[in-house]
Write a protein that holds these residues in place. Sequence first.
Motif, PDB file in Angstrom:
ATOM      1  N   CYS A 139      -7.337   0.239  -6.995  1.00  0.00           N
ATOM      2  CA  CYS A 139      -6.039   0.236  -6.301  1.00  0.00           C
ATOM      3  C   CYS A 139      -4.899   0.170  -7.310  1.00  0.00           C
ATOM      4  O   CYS A 139      -4.793  -0.786  -8.071  1.00  0.00           O
ATOM      5  N   PRO A 140      -4.029   1.187  -7.338  1.00  0.00           N
ATOM      6  CA  PRO A 140      -2.963   1.209  -8.345  1.00  0.00           C
ATOM      7  C   PRO A 140      -1.871   0.181  -8.061  1.00  0.00           C
ATOM      8  O   PRO A 140      -1.019  -0.063  -8.902  1.00  0.00           O
TER       9      PRO A 140
ATOM     10  N   ALA B 158      -8.076   0.790   2.973  1.00  0.00           N
ATOM     11  CA  ALA B 158      -6.622   0.721   3.193  1.00  0.00           C
ATOM     12  C   ALA B 158      -6.292   0.415   4.652  1.00  0.00           C
ATOM     13  O   ALA B 158      -5.416  -0.412   4.933  1.00  0.00           O
TER      14      ALA B 158
ATOM     15  N   LEU C 166      -3.646  -4.316  -4.618  1.00  0.00           N
ATOM     16  CA  LEU C 166      -3.622  -4.945  -3.294  1.00  0.00           C
ATOM     17  C   LEU C 166      -4.833  -5.829  -3.040  1.00  0.00           C
ATOM     18  O   LEU C 166      -4.805  -6.647  -2.140  1.00  0.00           O
TER      19      LEU C 166
ATOM     20  N   CYS D 276       0.832  -1.209   0.000  1.00  0.00           N
ATOM     21  CA  CYS D 276       0.000   0.000   0.000  1.00  0.00           C
ATOM     22  C   CYS D 276       0.867   1.260   0.000  1.00  0.00           C
ATOM     23  O   CYS D 276       1.845   1.354   0.732  1.00  0.00           O
ATOM     24  N   ILE D 277       0.508   2.224  -0.866  1.00  0.00           N
ATOM     25  CA  ILE D 277       1.250   3.484  -0.911  1.00  0.00           C
ATOM     26  C   ILE D 277       0.443   4.622  -0.282  1.00  0.00           C
ATOM     27  O   ILE D 277       0.768   5.798  -0.442  1.00  0.00           O
ATOM     28  N   ASN D 278      -0.644   4.263   0.413  1.00  0.00           N
ATOM     29  CA  ASN D 278      -1.468   5.257   1.122  1.00  0.00           C
ATOM     30  C   ASN D 278      -1.946   6.393   0.220  1.00  0.00           C
ATOM     31  O   ASN D 278      -1.916   7.557   0.612  1.00  0.00           O
ATOM     32  N   CYS D 279      -2.372   6.015  -0.980  1.00  0.00           N
ATOM     33  CA  CYS D 279      -2.821   7.048  -1.914  1.00  0.00           C
ATOM     34  C   CYS D 279      -4.257   7.481  -1.621  1.00  0.00           C
ATOM     35  O   CYS D 279      -4.672   8.568  -2.003  1.00  0.00           O
ATOM     36  N   GLY D 280      -5.032   6.596  -0.982  1.00  0.00           N
ATOM     37  CA  GLY D 280      -6.414   6.955  -0.642  1.00  0.00           C
ATOM     38  C   GLY D 280      -7.408   6.775  -1.781  1.00  0.00           C
ATOM     39  O   GLY D 280      -8.587   7.101  -1.624  1.00  0.00           O
ATOM     40  N   LEU D 281      -6.969   6.249  -2.929  1.00  0.00           N
ATOM     41  CA  LEU D 281      -7.909   6.067  -4.046  1.00  0.00           C
ATOM     42  C   LEU D 281      -9.063   5.162  -3.636  1.00  0.00           C
ATOM     43  O   LEU D 281     -10.215   5.373  -4.026  1.00  0.00           O
ATOM     44  N   CYS D 282      -8.746   4.141  -2.814  1.00  0.00           N
ATOM     45  CA  CYS D 282      -9.792   3.186  -2.426  1.00  0.00           C
ATOM     46  C   CYS D 282     -10.878   3.871  -1.584  1.00  0.00           C
ATOM     47  O   CYS D 282     -12.026   3.445  -1.605  1.00  0.00           O
TER      48      CYS D 282
HETATM   49  S1  SF4 Z   1      -5.876   2.223  -3.338  1.00  0.00           S
HETATM   50 FE1  SF4 Z   1      -4.423   0.545  -2.820  1.00  0.00          FE
HETATM   51  S2  SF4 Z   1      -2.432   1.574  -2.557  1.00  0.00           S
HETATM   52 FE2  SF4 Z   1      -3.989   3.206  -2.487  1.00  0.00          FE
HETATM   53  S3  SF4 Z   1      -4.473   3.446  -0.271  1.00  0.00           S
HETATM   54 FE3  SF4 Z   1      -5.950   1.970  -1.106  1.00  0.00          FE
HETATM   55  S4  SF4 Z   1      -5.029  -0.067  -0.711  1.00  0.00           S
HETATM   56 FE4  SF4 Z   1      -3.365   1.486  -0.519  1.00  0.00          FE
END
Ligand code: SF4
Lengths: 237, 126
Positions: free
Chosen positions: A209-210, A166, A213, A143-149
């Motif tokens: 999720c880019p 996440a 995950l 996880c890169i903590n992008c927050g897209l999810c």
């Molecule tokens: S979309 Fe994927 S990479 Fe980005 S915060 Fe969510 S789980 Fe992490």
Amino acid sequence: MQKTLVIQRYNPEQDHKPHPQHFTVPCDDSTSVLDALLYIQQQLDPTLAFRWSCRMAICGSCGVMVNGIPKLGCKTFLRDYKDDITVEALAHFATEKDLISDMSVFLTHLQAVKPYLINHDTRPQPHQQTPKQLAKYAKFSNCINCGLCYSACPQFGLNPAFLGPAALTLAQRYNLDSRDQGKAQRMPQLNGKNGVWGCTFVGFCSDVCPKQLDPAAAVNQGKVASAADFVIGIFKP
Amino acid sequence: MTQPTRSDEPIWWALFSAGGVCFAVLIPGLILTLAIAYPLGLLPENALDYAQIRQWLFSDYWGLAGLVLVGAGLCLPLFHAMHRVHHGMHDLMLRAGGWGKVLCYGSASLLSVLALYFWYLGLSAS
Ligand code: SF4
Ligand code: FES
């Protein structure tokens, strides 16, 4: 080649609400949305605000909505869009300015599940792990903590107190780690109505999720773990 | 950070999951045999013979087959369906709170008890 970006602008000091602004940018097959935003900022309008850092899908700071879908700006290319491209700040978060979202809820949720190794063994030697033990959680550890999810999750949209994909994936990642001893500390967060049970398995988080995950799978593994914890709780109060 | 209270969702989720398996496996099988194969004449004429079915469902092995049919064909699917309705209400932002839960799982329980009662009636009449 040229393409038009329709960017949702918002300056809290001047605007009542966000409004779209059109920009035409030159592009070729390698132009990403982030490249286009940088072009606009450097050549057309220096007041455009957005976040970025690595340009290589690893820092997780360039998340925006592209045609309504949460995307990393640096990993999304203009060549894949035929018509005008709309770019907005991430959904389900407050907007600070233009494309910059306020991610503090997300960070609070991450902290709540203690996403780090908890191990009371203070001996100096490394905690060894077999490839099989590593494989158990490896898929949830990128996880890169992008927050897209979170922008993809309708349940987080309805209820911002829901810990979200996440955070629950990270909880599962550490709970599955053979070196970790923190599961008992994490379970109460997962067991609550804003923990794993806030999820209705929509699955869009895993689509966006880019880093592939599969947060939906992690959350549902968490449901099984929480249900087991529930049964254990009946016999061992 | 304060500890959130434990959700009772595992109970409903377990019933929902079990009902989902029934919906995916048993119900299509029932529809295939009772609603498609038999009307098309693909099964022997007397396959749904009343006395025979009655014997299977209520007499053989203490009526276990009937209990399984009621449980897996009605009770669990009911809880599955009402769980979806309950969460669907939340998605539609109908804030029914605790009453929504009582309504959904209450009706599933009521109909389940009724189905089990009819099975019991059949059992005692056999
Ligand atoms: S979309 Fe994927 S990479 Fe980005 S915060 Fe969510 S789980 Fe992490
Ligand atoms: S700029 Fe770092 S992920 Fe896009």
